[in-house]
Design a protein around this motif. Sequence first.
Motif, PDB file in Angstrom:
ATOM      1  N   THR A  80      -8.147  -1.746  -3.744  1.00 52.84           N
ATOM      2  CA  THR A  80      -8.059  -2.919  -4.612  1.00 52.84           C
ATOM      3  C   THR A  80      -7.473  -2.517  -5.956  1.00 52.84           C
ATOM      4  OG1 THR A  80      -9.946  -3.987  -3.562  1.00 52.84           O
ATOM      5  CG2 THR A  80      -9.335  -4.770  -5.747  1.00 52.84           C
ATOM      6  N   ALA A  81      -6.356  -3.137  -6.308  1.00 51.95           N
ATOM      7  CA  ALA A  81      -5.725  -2.902  -7.607  1.00 51.95           C
ATOM      8  C   ALA A  81      -6.228  -3.960  -8.583  1.00 51.95           C
ATOM      9  CB  ALA A  81      -4.207  -2.983  -7.485  1.00 51.95           C
ATOM     10  N   VAL A  82      -6.779  -3.511  -9.703  1.00 49.53           N
ATOM     11  CA  VAL A  82      -7.341  -4.428 -10.695  1.00 49.53           C
ATOM     12  C   VAL A  82      -6.288  -4.698 -11.763  1.00 49.53           C
ATOM     13  CG1 VAL A  82      -9.217  -4.833 -12.316  1.00 49.53           C
ATOM     14  CG2 VAL A  82      -9.640  -3.482 -10.243  1.00 49.53           C
ATOM     15  N   LEU A  83      -5.793  -5.936 -11.773  1.00 48.22           N
ATOM     16  CA  LEU A  83      -4.775  -6.354 -12.731  1.00 48.22           C
ATOM     17  C   LEU A  83      -5.424  -7.209 -13.817  1.00 48.22           C
ATOM     18  CD1 LEU A  83      -1.924  -7.405 -10.267  1.00 48.22           C
ATOM     19  CD2 LEU A  83      -2.505  -5.132 -11.123  1.00 48.22           C
ATOM     20  N   PHE A 126      -2.923   0.746 -13.850  1.00 47.79           N
ATOM     21  CA  PHE A 126      -3.958  -0.164 -13.364  1.00 47.79           C
ATOM     22  C   PHE A 126      -5.097   0.625 -12.728  1.00 47.79           C
ATOM     23  CE2 PHE A 126       0.125  -2.512 -12.759  1.00 47.79           C
ATOM     24  CZ  PHE A 126      -0.060  -3.422 -13.798  1.00 47.79           C
ATOM     25  N   LYS A 127      -6.253  -0.004 -12.661  1.00 47.93           N
ATOM     26  CA  LYS A 127      -7.405   0.607 -12.011  1.00 47.93           C
ATOM     27  C   LYS A 127      -7.283   0.446 -10.506  1.00 47.93           C
ATOM     28  CE  LYS A 127     -12.486   0.456 -11.895  1.00 47.93           C
ATOM     29  NZ  LYS A 127     -13.696  -0.216 -12.446  1.00 47.93           N
ATOM     30  N   ALA A 128      -7.570   1.506  -9.758  1.00 50.28           N
ATOM     31  CA  ALA A 128      -7.541   1.470  -8.294  1.00 50.28           C
ATOM     32  C   ALA A 128      -8.943   1.719  -7.765  1.00 50.28           C
ATOM     33  CB  ALA A 128      -6.577   2.517  -7.745  1.00 50.28           C
ATOM     34  N   VAL A 129      -9.435   0.787  -6.957  1.00 52.75           N
ATOM     35  CA  VAL A 129     -10.781   0.902  -6.410  1.00 52.75           C
ATOM     36  C   VAL A 129     -10.678   1.039  -4.890  1.00 52.75           C
ATOM     37  CG1 VAL A 129     -13.044  -0.179  -6.217  1.00 52.75           C
ATOM     38  CG2 VAL A 129     -11.648  -0.568  -8.262  1.00 52.75           C
ATOM     39  N   GLY A 181       1.740 -13.683 -11.604  1.00 51.30           N
ATOM     40  CA  GLY A 181       0.515 -13.221 -12.237  1.00 51.30           C
ATOM     41  C   GLY A 181       0.734 -11.969 -13.060  1.00 51.30           C
ATOM     42  N   ALA A 182      -0.084 -11.833 -14.101  1.00 49.18           N
ATOM     43  CA  ALA A 182       0.058 -10.703 -15.020  1.00 49.18           C
ATOM     44  C   ALA A 182      -0.054  -9.377 -14.274  1.00 49.18           C
ATOM     45  CB  ALA A 182      -1.011 -10.782 -16.113  1.00 49.18           C
ATOM     46  N   GLY A 183       0.943  -8.542 -14.417  1.00 49.57           N
ATOM     47  CA  GLY A 183       0.912  -7.204 -13.850  1.00 49.57           C
ATOM     48  C   GLY A 183       1.389  -7.113 -12.416  1.00 49.57           C
TER      49      GLY A 183
END
Length: 405
Positions: free
Chosen positions: A82-85, A69-72, A13-15
């Motif tokens: 949660t890492a948003v890829l 990446f965004k980290a939530v 998957g991407a990223g």
Amino acid sequence: MTTLLPDAAWRHGAGLVDLLAALGADEGAIRYVGGAVRDTLLGLAVSDVDCATRLLPDEVIARVRKAGFKAVPTGIAHGTVTAVLPGSTIEVTTLRRDVSTDGRRATVAFTDDWREDAARRDFTINALFADPSSGEVIDYFGGVGDLAEGHVRFIGDPLVRIAEDHLRILRFFRFHARFGRGAPDGPGLAACADRANDLMALSRERIADELLKLLALPDPAPTVALMHAHGIFRPVLPEIGEEGVARLTRLIDRETRSGVRPDPVRRLAALLPRDPALAAQVASRLRLSNAMRARIELLAAPPAPETAPIPLAYRHPDAAVDLLLLSDMGDAELAAALAALDGWHRPTFPLRGGDLVKLGLRPGPQVAAALQAIERDWMAAGFPDGEWATRAAQAAVDQALRERQ
């Protein structure tokens, strides 16, 4: 013998490769865990990817953001970030051990011990790790063998695991329905039956969520029958009885032969008594949505076998197939009824109350009653065109005006 995780599309998957590198995959600081490992070993599609890590949550957040990446912090108290890829999300959770549990929630402490984290999970088949670099599967409790044998087994003492989280009673049956083969694990089944009353301590929302997940599986009927036989439903859903289990079994058979996709709400309606008021009470107790409650109440009173499918579909366009599947009509009649609905589109009734007012009726209950009567005749006539409706409207108005004189 070393077990290797098969290659799978989700692993590209991407990223994902960049994320794993940022979180120390080469250093052994992060591993795949749980369902993604289990389902890939079985050759099943993977929808969610979870990872476990030795890194503390703040370090995870910093590294994820540094990698771009965004980290939530979706569950930061329990160590989950949660890492948003691009196109997906990955849950990364710090290794944990339970400090205290009360059957509904746990207080945890972070650890760097992989085995300790695995030991707090529910079943052996859910406690599998995989090294993202080598693909090696790390199995502390025999989960790979259990997976191959279709054996759903608690880690350690089932009674202790259930005391930690009472929802594991329902999860045991759901995972057996999905992955199990043959008879369920004896000690696990005995523990679930022994502690069924513990379910009363859970929120009804959690019970409903787990029950609907079970009913959404291809064929949960044998497992539901097993649950009923061992008194699992009795503390929280005493309305489910032998007749309901038989209706569910019949419904699933009809769905399969008719090529109709499983639907958990339809199946829940089959399990409940044919009493709309009682069904609505159960739906309310389970805190189901208003739409689900209304649907279950409707499905609790299926039509008589002679009910024509087209008028039924006109009155209940979103539930006609459900009602037919739950009806008492024979298999041949059901097949003909479903065939009649194939490709059928609900027509629009061509009249409105204003049309009758223009023809001379006074606004009010008389208009509504006349409109309903015309619509019933229109349905009985096979939904004829607008000219029929116009003539029927004029005739209804003339009749009403004569009665008024």
